[in-house]
Design a protein around this motif. Structure first.
Motif, PDB file in Angstrom:
ATOM      1  N   LEU A 185       0.794  -1.229   0.000  1.00 48.78           N
ATOM      2  CA  LEU A 185       0.000   0.000   0.000  1.00 48.78           C
ATOM      3  C   LEU A 185       0.832   1.288   0.000  1.00 48.78           C
ATOM      4  N   PRO A 186       1.920   1.430   0.791  1.00 49.53           N
ATOM      5  CA  PRO A 186       2.680   2.690   0.734  1.00 49.53           C
ATOM      6  C   PRO A 186       3.249   2.967  -0.656  1.00 49.53           C
ATOM      7  N   PHE A 187       3.639   1.911  -1.362  1.00 46.15           N
ATOM      8  CA  PHE A 187       4.245   2.087  -2.677  1.00 46.15           C
ATOM      9  C   PHE A 187       3.176   2.376  -3.737  1.00 46.15           C
ATOM     10  N   ALA A 188       2.003   1.775  -3.572  1.00 42.40           N
ATOM     11  CA  ALA A 188       0.883   2.134  -4.446  1.00 42.40           C
ATOM     12  C   ALA A 188       0.468   3.578  -4.197  1.00 42.40           C
ATOM     13  N   GLY A 189       0.486   3.994  -2.918  1.00 46.53           N
ATOM     14  CA  GLY A 189       0.178   5.384  -2.589  1.00 46.53           C
ATOM     15  C   GLY A 189       1.185   6.348  -3.173  1.00 46.53           C
ATOM     16  N   ASN A 190       2.454   5.943  -3.184  1.00 44.86           N
ATOM     17  CA  ASN A 190       3.492   6.796  -3.776  1.00 44.86           C
ATOM     18  C   ASN A 190       3.290   6.918  -5.284  1.00 44.86           C
ATOM     19  N   ALA A 191       2.924   5.807  -5.932  1.00 47.03           N
ATOM     20  CA  ALA A 191       2.630   5.856  -7.372  1.00 47.03           C
ATOM     21  C   ALA A 191       1.470   6.809  -7.649  1.00 47.03           C
ATOM     22  N   LEU A 192       0.436   6.746  -6.812  1.00 49.44           N
ATOM     23  CA  LEU A 192      -0.696   7.663  -6.976  1.00 49.44           C
ATOM     24  C   LEU A 192      -0.258   9.114  -6.805  1.00 49.44           C
ATOM     25  N   SER A 193       0.649   9.372  -5.869  1.00 43.07           N
ATOM     26  CA  SER A 193       1.122  10.748  -5.655  1.00 43.07           C
ATOM     27  C   SER A 193       1.846  11.278  -6.889  1.00 43.07           C
ATOM     28  N   PHE A 194       2.583  10.411  -7.579  1.00 38.55           N
ATOM     29  CA  PHE A 194       3.270  10.843  -8.799  1.00 38.55           C
ATOM     30  C   PHE A 194       2.271  11.079  -9.928  1.00 38.55           C
ATOM     31  N   LEU A 195       1.197  10.304  -9.955  1.00 36.04           N
ATOM     32  CA  LEU A 195       0.154  10.528 -10.954  1.00 36.04           C
ATOM     33  C   LEU A 195      -0.496  11.893 -10.752  1.00 36.04           C
ATOM     34  N   LEU A 196      -0.774  12.247  -9.503  1.00 39.29           N
ATOM     35  CA  LEU A 196      -1.394  13.541  -9.218  1.00 39.29           C
ATOM     36  C   LEU A 196      -0.411  14.686  -9.484  1.00 39.29           C
ATOM     37  N   SER A 197       0.857  14.475  -9.150  1.00 40.21           N
ATOM     38  CA  SER A 197       1.871  15.487  -9.459  1.00 40.21           C
ATOM     39  C   SER A 197       1.975  15.701 -10.963  1.00 40.21           C
ATOM     40  N   LEU A 198       1.950  14.602 -11.719  1.00 38.09           N
ATOM     41  CA  LEU A 198       2.004  14.695 -13.183  1.00 38.09           C
ATOM     42  C   LEU A 198       0.820  15.488 -13.719  1.00 38.09           C
ATOM     43  N   ALA A 199      -0.363  15.233 -13.171  1.00 28.37           N
ATOM     44  CA  ALA A 199      -1.549  15.971 -13.613  1.00 28.37           C
ATOM     45  C   ALA A 199      -1.403  17.464 -13.348  1.00 28.37           C
ATOM     46  N   ALA A 200      -0.793  17.812 -12.204  1.00 26.73           N
ATOM     47  CA  ALA A 200      -0.591  19.223 -11.884  1.00 26.73           C
ATOM     48  C   ALA A 200       0.410  19.868 -12.840  1.00 26.73           C
ATOM     49  N   VAL A 201       1.523  19.185 -13.115  1.00 26.71           N
ATOM     50  CA  VAL A 201       2.553  19.738 -14.008  1.00 26.71           C
ATOM     51  C   VAL A 201       1.984  19.936 -15.413  1.00 26.71           C
ATOM     52  N   LEU A 202       1.160  19.009 -15.867  1.00 24.24           N
ATOM     53  CA  LEU A 202       0.590  19.117 -17.211  1.00 24.24           C
ATOM     54  C   LEU A 202      -0.302  20.345 -17.360  1.00 24.24           C
ATOM     55  N   ARG A 203      -0.821  20.862 -16.254  1.00 26.40           N
ATOM     56  CA  ARG A 203      -1.709  22.030 -16.310  1.00 26.40           C
ATOM     57  C   ARG A 203      -0.949  23.351 -16.163  1.00 26.40           C
ATOM     58  N   VAL A 204       0.352  23.294 -15.902  1.00 31.06           N
ATOM     59  CA  VAL A 204       1.141  24.525 -15.806  1.00 31.06           C
ATOM     60  C   VAL A 204       1.272  25.137 -17.192  1.00 31.06           C
ATOM     61  N   ARG A 205       0.931  26.417 -17.330  1.00 33.85           N
ATOM     62  CA  ARG A 205       0.944  27.080 -18.632  1.00 33.85           C
ATOM     63  C   ARG A 205       2.240  27.847 -18.896  1.00 33.85           C
ATOM     64  N   GLN A 206       2.784  28.434 -17.842  1.00 32.53           N
ATOM     65  CA  GLN A 206       3.950  29.290 -18.021  1.00 32.53           C
ATOM     66  C   GLN A 206       5.173  28.506 -18.490  1.00 32.53           C
ATOM     67  N   PRO A 207       5.973  29.063 -19.414  1.00 28.90           N
ATOM     68  CA  PRO A 207       7.292  28.467 -19.685  1.00 28.90           C
ATOM     69  C   PRO A 207       8.127  28.501 -18.401  1.00 28.90           C
ATOM     70  N   LEU A 208       8.882  27.459 -18.168  1.00 33.01           N
ATOM     71  CA  LEU A 208       9.675  27.368 -16.940  1.00 33.01           C
ATOM     72  C   LEU A 208      11.124  27.765 -17.157  1.00 33.01           C
ATOM     73  N   GLN A 209      11.412  28.372 -18.314  1.00 33.57           N
ATOM     74  CA  GLN A 209      12.745  28.904 -18.578  1.00 33.57           C
ATOM     75  C   GLN A 209      12.633  29.932 -19.691  1.00 33.57           C
ATOM     76  N   GLN A 210      13.654  30.767 -19.794  1.00 26.33           N
ATOM     77  CA  GLN A 210      13.721  31.726 -20.892  1.00 26.33           C
ATOM     78  C   GLN A 210      14.181  31.015 -22.152  1.00 26.33           C
ATOM     79  N   PRO A 211      13.955  31.611 -23.344  1.00 27.49           N
ATOM     80  CA  PRO A 211      14.397  30.974 -24.589  1.00 27.49           C
ATOM     81  C   PRO A 211      15.892  30.677 -24.553  1.00 27.49           C
ATOM     82  N   ARG A 212      16.277  29.526 -25.075  1.00 28.64           N
ATOM     83  CA  ARG A 212      17.669  29.088 -25.067  1.00 28.64           C
ATOM     84  C   ARG A 212      18.372  29.487 -26.369  1.00 28.64           C
TER      85      ARG A 212
END
Length: 416
Positions: A185-212
């Motif tokens: 269960l703790p490891f399944a819970g950790n996998a779920l936490s990464f899924l939710l983190s991924l969902a949050a990152v996918l919704r970030v609109r701003q570029p996270l760096q200046q043009p290279r």
């Protein structure tokens, strides 16, 4: 009705020339909330992994080996992670890291349910996860400057500090509870936490760096650029001399206190309570950080932190056989989040965006490598002397950092 275009602050509100409150910064809050969940999952796993190895092998030494493997891989990946964070799209790095860790811990949980997990599999999962975490955390650090206004960087770092201490309080008890119900269960819970983190990152609109710019140097030359920037900057160079012994001393003190309390006959619950007291001090300090960093200039803050920590650690050493020893340590760590917020805020302000990842990785590597050696040093000292004497050695180490902070021209002459 058409939606208004995003402004530089990423909120979609008209740009008044002043960034919104962090609590109204959509993209920062998405990333922060996702990482709250991810850090909580990581804290659960940090407790469950040694319990799993101990259950599988019956060997405390092998359980320690797994933890050491994670730390060693994290340190080894710091500089390459900095290069990646400055060379590639940081948002994509966050997405790939979360996806990779999601697959790893889903696989581990599934193998546990099937009864097919062996020590080499556990070590491989820990090593691969540590590498991905090094990339994610470095890219996240480097992206803060792109998500918040220049005057809000220190407050954003303070929010991240509160996140870390808060999850360190809630994660281990939750991980222990879940492991007792079912070891997967703790490891399944950790996998779920990464899924939710991924969902949050996918919704970030701003570029996270200046043009290279095109024509990036080789990976080796790129890493050297970050190191050279730190060593040529008087304040950042002085910071390395102070951060390394401070981190080493805090890690060593907690480890030495844990063993000292057990040696004195305190039950595991009381030993765990000492760690909780320590974490509460950091959490309260994180909440107080925005106010404290406005009251104290960074050079003063660093000097006060070092001298106060040395004195409080000495008091803790005198109480090394009782739970009360955790109280001075909690007071010592209270100023830590404020110092981290001010330090990384200044670092982000003086470092060009194209170097953010590499400079952050150099600082984290210098501080983390020393801390990784602390348990070994504490164990050697405890093998020869009492817990109080071993803890005094770490207090003396902070005293050296305090002298360096007081005498360093790079600290005293830091530009405002």
């Amino acid at each position: 009705m058409t939606r208004p275009p995003l402004t530089e602050n990423g909120t979609g509100a008209p740009d008044t020339g002043r960034p919104p409150s962090l609590w109204r910064n959509r993209d920062f809050n998405l990333l922060w909330t996702g990482q709250c969940l991810s850090d909580l999952g990581g804290a659960m796993t940090d407790l469950a992994l040694p319990l799993l190895v101990l259950q599988q092998t019956g060997s405390p030494a092998r359980a320690g080996l797994v933890g050491t493997t994670g730390l060693a891989v994290t340190m080894a990946c710091r500089l390459p992670a900095g290069v990646l964070a400055d060379r590639f799209d940081r948002r994509r790095l966050l997405i790939v890291s979360d996806l990779f860790r999601l697959v790893l811990f889903t696989l581990l949980a599934g193998l546990l349910l099937a009864g097919a997990v062996h020590l080499p599999v556990i070590v491989a999962v820990v090593a691969c996860s540590a590498a991905a975490t090094a990339v994610f955390s470095t890219a996240e650090h480097a992206a803060i400057r792109s998500l918040v206004g220049p005057g809000q960087i220190a407050d954003a770092v303070a929010r991240n500090e509160a996140r870390a201490y808060g999850t360190s309080l809630a994660g281990p008890p939750l991980g222990g509870l879940l492991f007792g119900i079912g070891r997967a269960l703790p490891f399944a819970g950790n996998a779920l936490s990464f899924l939710l983190s991924l969902a949050a990152v996918l919704r970030v609109r701003q570029p996270l760096q200046q043009p290279r710019q095109q024509g990036s140097p080789t990976a080796g030359a790129s890493a050297v650029q970050g190191l050279r920037f730190v060593l040529h900057h008087p304040f950042l160079r002085a910071l390395l001399l102070i951060a390394a012994p401070l981190n080493m001393a805090f890690t060593g003190m907690v480890f030495a206190l844990t063993l000292s309390l057990r040696r004195a006959g305190l039950p595991p619950f009381m030993v765990g309570l000492a760690g909780t007291i320590f974490a509460v001090g950091g959490l309260l300090g994180a909440f107080a950080a925005p106010v404290l960093q406005r009251m104290l200039r960074l050079p003063v803050l660093l000097t006060v932190l070092c001298w106060a920590t040395a004195a409080l650690m000495a008091v803790s050493a005198l109480l090394s056989t009782t739970i009360l020893a955790a109280v001075p340590l909690a007071a010592a760590v209270f100023l830590g989040p404020t110092a981290n917020a001010a330090l990384f805020g200044h670092q982000a302000a003086v470092t060009p965006d194209a170097l953010q990842g590499r400079v952050v990785s150099v600082i984290l590597l210098a501080a983390g490598s020393a801390a990784a050696l602390a348990p070994t040093l504490a164990g050697a000292l405890l093998g020869r002397w009492s817990g109080g004497t071993a803890m005094l050695a770490f207090a003396a180490l902070v005293g050296v950092a305090a002298v360096a902070a007081s005498c360093s021209r790079g600290i005293r002459d830091k530009p405002s």
